[in-house]
Write a protein that holds these residues in place. Structure first.
Motif, mmCIF file in Angstrom:
data_model
loop_
_atom_site.group_PDB
_atom_site.id
_atom_site.type_symbol
_atom_site.label_atom_id
_atom_site.label_comp_id
_atom_site.label_asym_id
_atom_site.label_seq_id
_atom_site.Cartn_x
_atom_site.Cartn_y
_atom_site.Cartn_z
ATOM 1 N N VAL A 110 0.831 -1.212 0.000
ATOM 2 C CA VAL A 110 0.000 0.000 0.000
ATOM 3 C C VAL A 110 0.865 1.261 0.000
ATOM 4 O O VAL A 110 0.433 2.317 -0.479
ATOM 5 N N ALA A 111 2.102 1.165 0.531
ATOM 6 C CA ALA A 111 2.986 2.335 0.555
ATOM 7 C C ALA A 111 3.468 2.706 -0.837
ATOM 8 O O ALA A 111 3.882 3.849 -1.065
ATOM 9 N N GLY A 112 3.406 1.764 -1.780
ATOM 10 C CA GLY A 112 3.791 2.081 -3.147
ATOM 11 C C GLY A 112 2.987 3.237 -3.714
ATOM 12 O O GLY A 112 3.476 4.004 -4.550
ATOM 13 N N PHE A 113 1.746 3.377 -3.229
ATOM 14 C CA PHE A 113 0.876 4.463 -3.696
ATOM 15 C C PHE A 113 1.440 5.830 -3.352
ATOM 16 O O PHE A 113 1.357 6.766 -4.157
ATOM 17 N N PHE A 114 2.008 5.972 -2.158
ATOM 18 C CA PHE A 114 2.475 7.283 -1.703
ATOM 19 C C PHE A 114 3.607 7.810 -2.579
ATOM 20 O O PHE A 114 3.783 9.021 -2.719
ATOM 21 N N VAL A 115 4.390 6.906 -3.159
ATOM 22 C CA VAL A 115 5.435 7.310 -4.098
ATOM 23 C C VAL A 115 4.842 7.486 -5.492
ATOM 24 O O VAL A 115 5.092 8.474 -6.183
ATOM 25 N N GLY A 116 4.009 6.518 -5.885
ATOM 26 C CA GLY A 116 3.441 6.541 -7.217
ATOM 27 C C GLY A 116 2.513 7.703 -7.495
ATOM 28 O O GLY A 116 2.397 8.141 -8.641
ATOM 29 N N GLN A 117 1.875 8.237 -6.461
ATOM 30 C CA GLN A 117 0.949 9.341 -6.707
ATOM 31 C C GLN A 117 1.680 10.588 -7.185
ATOM 32 O O GLN A 117 1.095 11.448 -7.841
ATOM 33 N N MET A 118 2.961 10.688 -6.872
ATOM 34 C CA MET A 118 3.736 11.833 -7.329
ATOM 35 C C MET A 118 4.258 11.632 -8.752
ATOM 36 O O MET A 118 4.587 12.585 -9.441
ATOM 37 N N ILE A 175 6.861 -6.497 -4.246
ATOM 38 C CA ILE A 175 5.468 -6.146 -3.963
ATOM 39 C C ILE A 175 5.335 -4.637 -3.788
ATOM 40 O O ILE A 175 4.297 -4.050 -4.107
ATOM 41 N N PHE A 176 6.370 -3.979 -3.308
ATOM 42 C CA PHE A 176 6.365 -2.517 -3.234
ATOM 43 C C PHE A 176 6.301 -1.917 -4.634
ATOM 44 O O PHE A 176 5.535 -0.981 -4.893
ATOM 45 N N ILE A 177 7.101 -2.451 -5.543
ATOM 46 C CA ILE A 177 7.101 -1.946 -6.919
ATOM 47 C C ILE A 177 5.741 -2.199 -7.572
ATOM 48 O O ILE A 177 5.221 -1.353 -8.304
ATOM 49 N N SER A 178 5.180 -3.357 -7.308
ATOM 50 C CA SER A 178 3.845 -3.664 -7.844
ATOM 51 C C SER A 178 2.810 -2.669 -7.337
ATOM 52 O O SER A 178 1.984 -2.162 -8.105
ATOM 53 N N GLY A 179 2.851 -2.372 -6.038
ATOM 54 C CA GLY A 179 1.928 -1.391 -5.464
ATOM 55 C C GLY A 179 2.108 -0.016 -6.061
ATOM 56 O O GLY A 179 1.138 0.742 -6.206
ATOM 57 N N PHE A 180 3.331 0.319 -6.414
ATOM 58 C CA PHE A 180 3.634 1.594 -7.060
ATOM 59 C C PHE A 180 2.784 1.770 -8.317
ATOM 60 O O PHE A 180 2.214 2.848 -8.556
ATOM 61 N N PHE A 181 2.643 0.724 -9.114
ATOM 62 C CA PHE A 181 1.871 0.807 -10.357
ATOM 63 C C PHE A 181 0.375 0.580 -10.128
ATOM 64 O O PHE A 181 -0.459 1.338 -10.634
ATOM 65 N N LEU A 182 0.020 -0.473 -9.379
ATOM 66 C CA LEU A 182 -1.385 -0.852 -9.261
ATOM 67 C C LEU A 182 -2.208 0.160 -8.467
ATOM 68 O O LEU A 182 -3.382 0.411 -8.788
ATOM 69 N N TRP A 183 -1.624 0.739 -7.408
ATOM 70 C CA TRP A 183 -2.378 1.717 -6.627
ATOM 71 C C TRP A 183 -2.381 3.085 -7.291
ATOM 72 O O TRP A 183 -3.379 3.803 -7.260
ATOM 73 N N SER A 184 -1.280 3.462 -7.910
ATOM 74 C CA SER A 184 -1.143 4.821 -8.431
ATOM 75 C C SER A 184 -1.934 5.048 -9.707
ATOM 76 O O SER A 184 -2.151 6.196 -10.107
ATOM 77 N N VAL A 185 -2.378 3.973 -10.368
ATOM 78 C CA VAL A 185 -3.202 4.137 -11.561
ATOM 79 C C VAL A 185 -4.653 4.443 -11.184
ATOM 80 O O VAL A 185 -5.449 4.842 -12.040
ATOM 81 N N SER A 192 -3.205 0.382 -19.544
ATOM 82 C CA SER A 192 -2.865 -1.026 -19.780
ATOM 83 C C SER A 192 -1.427 -1.318 -19.379
ATOM 84 O O SER A 192 -1.139 -2.348 -18.755
ATOM 85 N N LEU A 193 -0.510 -0.413 -19.712
ATOM 86 C CA LEU A 193 0.897 -0.621 -19.371
ATOM 87 C C LEU A 193 1.100 -0.625 -17.857
ATOM 88 O O LEU A 193 1.880 -1.426 -17.328
ATOM 89 N N MET A 194 0.401 0.258 -17.134
ATOM 90 C CA MET A 194 0.530 0.290 -15.679
ATOM 91 C C MET A 194 0.084 -1.035 -15.065
ATOM 92 O O MET A 194 0.699 -1.548 -14.122
ATOM 93 N N PHE A 195 -0.993 -1.603 -15.615
ATOM 94 C CA PHE A 195 -1.463 -2.890 -15.101
ATOM 95 C C PHE A 195 -0.499 -4.019 -15.459
ATOM 96 O O PHE A 195 -0.250 -4.911 -14.632
ATOM 97 N N ILE A 196 0.037 -4.001 -16.662
ATOM 98 C CA ILE A 196 0.998 -5.040 -17.049
ATOM 99 C C ILE A 196 2.196 -5.036 -16.103
ATOM 100 O O ILE A 196 2.604 -6.080 -15.581
ATOM 101 N N LEU A 197 2.757 -3.847 -15.852
ATOM 102 C CA LEU A 197 3.906 -3.747 -14.954
ATOM 103 C C LEU A 197 3.536 -4.164 -13.530
ATOM 104 O O LEU A 197 4.295 -4.877 -12.856
ATOM 105 N N GLY A 198 2.365 -3.730 -13.063
ATOM 106 C CA GLY A 198 1.922 -4.090 -11.722
ATOM 107 C C GLY A 198 1.742 -5.586 -11.558
ATOM 108 O O GLY A 198 2.158 -6.178 -10.545
ATOM 109 N N PHE A 199 1.146 -6.236 -12.558
ATOM 110 C CA PHE A 199 0.913 -7.676 -12.481
ATOM 111 C C PHE A 199 2.217 -8.464 -12.560
ATOM 112 O O PHE A 199 2.392 -9.473 -11.869
#
Length: 570
Positions: free
Chosen positions: A361-369, A421-431, A386-393
């Protein structure tokens, strides 16, 4: 052909609807100051934040409330505290608009906060009965537990879900009253409610403190404090909240008559639109990607894998857990040396899963910027999303495979498990902010339409998610220990310890087809998100004359400067 008379009639209707919408902002709301609006918004958001903390805390406190509920080994039953919450989140999201129209904004907020407090008896059920369940316990293939206590625990927590979910939708009306230039800031902060709540609920458990926090009565005091804080927010809102949207019953007859235009947006009309169902399908899959991945079922699948089975057996042997001197620990959640009197931070494995959730969930705090500002650009949307989901998955798959096949006992695998999982959260939450902006940038969008479709998307999304989680948890249950070969996971751990002690070698590790099936189906469902994304119409904006202009600028994957003025929506 559309005649001039029809155009004039349409213009008259639009003008009348505009006048009605202005009148709906009751006289009481005209003098609400900016500071008062911020206070109202803050109270609602904090209430939602506390709901999310409660939601996630109960998973970490499972060993605490099990003293009353009992020991449940079935993944399907263990997942019920989560999927019953998500089911009622769906129902609550759909009902939010009706409550708002029926009672007005102030009393809608008061009602849902009160509904959250109705959940309070669940603390009494599992608190007063600490050490023994209501109506006695039973022993079956699901464990040794009290059905009555577990049932009441779930029923009362449903009220928490309905009220808590509805709260976040009511922040939008308050934000709409704020100055235009201030609105984006508060819409962005809104998203901290869920991710911040999930982070706070798991943070302390990342330091090997699980056993201490689950001691009686520590865990019950923490949950009680959260509900008391919700009660404080209710009182504050009663005293300082102002009405900003008059309920339908207080509108004048003229205003109600103006609402009868056949061309006006209606709940049923939006519900029937194919666009609504495409967006809802996207949100169902997105919720599975970001919520199921940290569910009790996924935890069971990963922590009961062959690699983690071996790690748990070896941990028991290394720490003298022979079943005589010390009891055998049969779950990663209980694998800790921390006690009420002697806390050894980071010992055992009970800190791993809370850390996994916190990093995700902390991936979002970085990804939102980095990612979130894309929603303010004139780039085409579908390829980027689509690319954000591919990278997140992809990164989620790497993380889960490291945890499942490498196990917690493998230092390198454990490190990759947490990093990816942090990197995954960066993409999946921030989209998420980009997804939320899609229906606001659709050709048919207007303020009322956005309000209706947002409730429908979340409502349908959570109901669909619940069906998927329940299905996956049943597969995990009937394909795992206790059903596939009649031997429970706990018994297999004990048997393996005896084999190692006698022969000095690890026995053949158990394999559960249901667990592998859950992982495969999880990623298959995730992949389905690309179908509705491809079917979406182009997003865009309306000019000052109301003409829709789709975004046509192609996004270059090497260009991540989403604050470039040349690409911002004007």
């Amino acid at each position: 052909m559309f005649s001039l008379k029809n155009k004039n009639d349409a213009a008259t209707q639009l003008s009348s609807v505009s006048q009605r919408n202005q009148l709906l902002n009751s006289k009481e709301s005209k003098d609400i100051g900016y500071k008062r609006l911020v206070l109202m918004w803050g109270m609602i958001l904090i209430g939602y934040f506390l709901f999310v903390v409660q939601w996630y805390c109960i998973s970490n406190f499972s060993s605490g409330y099990s003293s009353a509920v009992g020991s449940i080994t079935s993944p399907a039953l263990n997942s019920m505290p989560n999927w019953t919450i998500t089911l009622m989140r769906g129902i609550g999201s759909i009902l939010a608009g009706w409550v708002l129209a029926k009672f007005g904004h102030k009393y809608a907020v008061i009602i849902v906060l009160s509904i959250m407090l109705i959940s309070f008896p669940y603390l009494i059920v599992i608190g007063v009965n600490n050490g023994g369940g209501l109506g006695g316990t039973i022993t079956d293939e699901n464990g040794q537990y009290s059905p009555a206590t577990f049932g009441l625990f779930l029923v009362f927590r449903l009220f928490l879900a309905v009220g808590g979910t509805t709260l976040i939708t009511y922040t939008n009306s308050v934000i709409a009253k704020m100055p235009v230039q201030s609105r984006p800031k508060y819409m962005t902060i809104n998203q901290w409610g869920f991710n911040g709540g999930a982070f706070v609920a798991n943070f302390l458990f990342c330091f090997g403190l699980g056993t201490v926090l689950n001691e009686w009565p520590t865990w019950i005091i923490i949950l009680t404090i959260l509900l008391v804080l919700i009660a404080v927010i209710l009182v504050v809102y009663v005293l300082f909240g102002k009405e900003i949207l008059a309920p339908a019953s207080k509108q004048s007859q003229a205003m109600q008559a103006q609402a009868s235009f056949k061309d006006e947006v209606t709940f049923l009309g939006v519900f029937k639109q194919s666009y609504t169902w495409k967006m809802s399908t996207i949100f169902i899959v997105w919720l599975i990607a970001v919520v199921f991945i940290n569910s009790a079922t996924m935890r069971t699948v990963i922590e009961n894998s062959p690699a983690n089975f071996q790690a748990l057996v070896e941990w028991n042997l290394a720490n003298g857990r022979d079943g005589t001197t010390l009891p055998v620990v049969t779950s990663m959640a209980a694998a800790t040396l921390s006690t009420a009197n002697s806390v050894i931070v980071g010992s055992g494995y009970n800190w791993v899963w809370p850390t996994f959730i916190c990093l995700f969930v902390a991936g979002f705090f970085v990804g939102q910027m980095v990612i979130s500002p894309f929603s303010k650009t004139i780039f085409k949307r579908k390829f980027f999303i689509s690319l954000m989901f591919i990278l997140g998955f992809v990164f989620a798959a790497i993380s889960i495979m490291c945890g499942y096949f490498g196990g917690y006992g493998n230092g390198a695998a454990l490190a990759f498990y947490l990093i990816f999982i942090f990197i995954s959260g960066f993409f999946l939450w921030s989209v998420q902010p980009v997804l939320l902006s899609l229906y606001q940038q659709a050709p048919q969008s207007n303020p009322k339409y956005a309000g209706i479709i947002s409730g429908l998307i979340w409502g349908i999304g959570y109901v669909g998610y619940t069906v998927c989680e329940l299905s996956l948890s049943l597969i995990a249950t009937y394909g795992g220990p206790g059903y596939s070969d009649g031997t429970t996971f706990a018994a297999q751990v004990t048997q393996a310890m005896g084999t190692v002690a006698a022969n000095g070698a690890m026995p053949t590790l158990p394999t559960y087809g249901g667990y592998v099936a859950v992982l495969v189906l999880f990623f298959v469902i995730c992949a389905l998100i690309f179908i509705p994304i491809s079917m979406l119409p182009a997003a865009g904006i309306k000019d000052k004359d109301g003409n829709f202009k789709p975004f046509t600028e192609k996004w270059n994957v090497w260009n991540w400067n989403f604050r470039n003025k040349d690409y911002l929506i004007q």
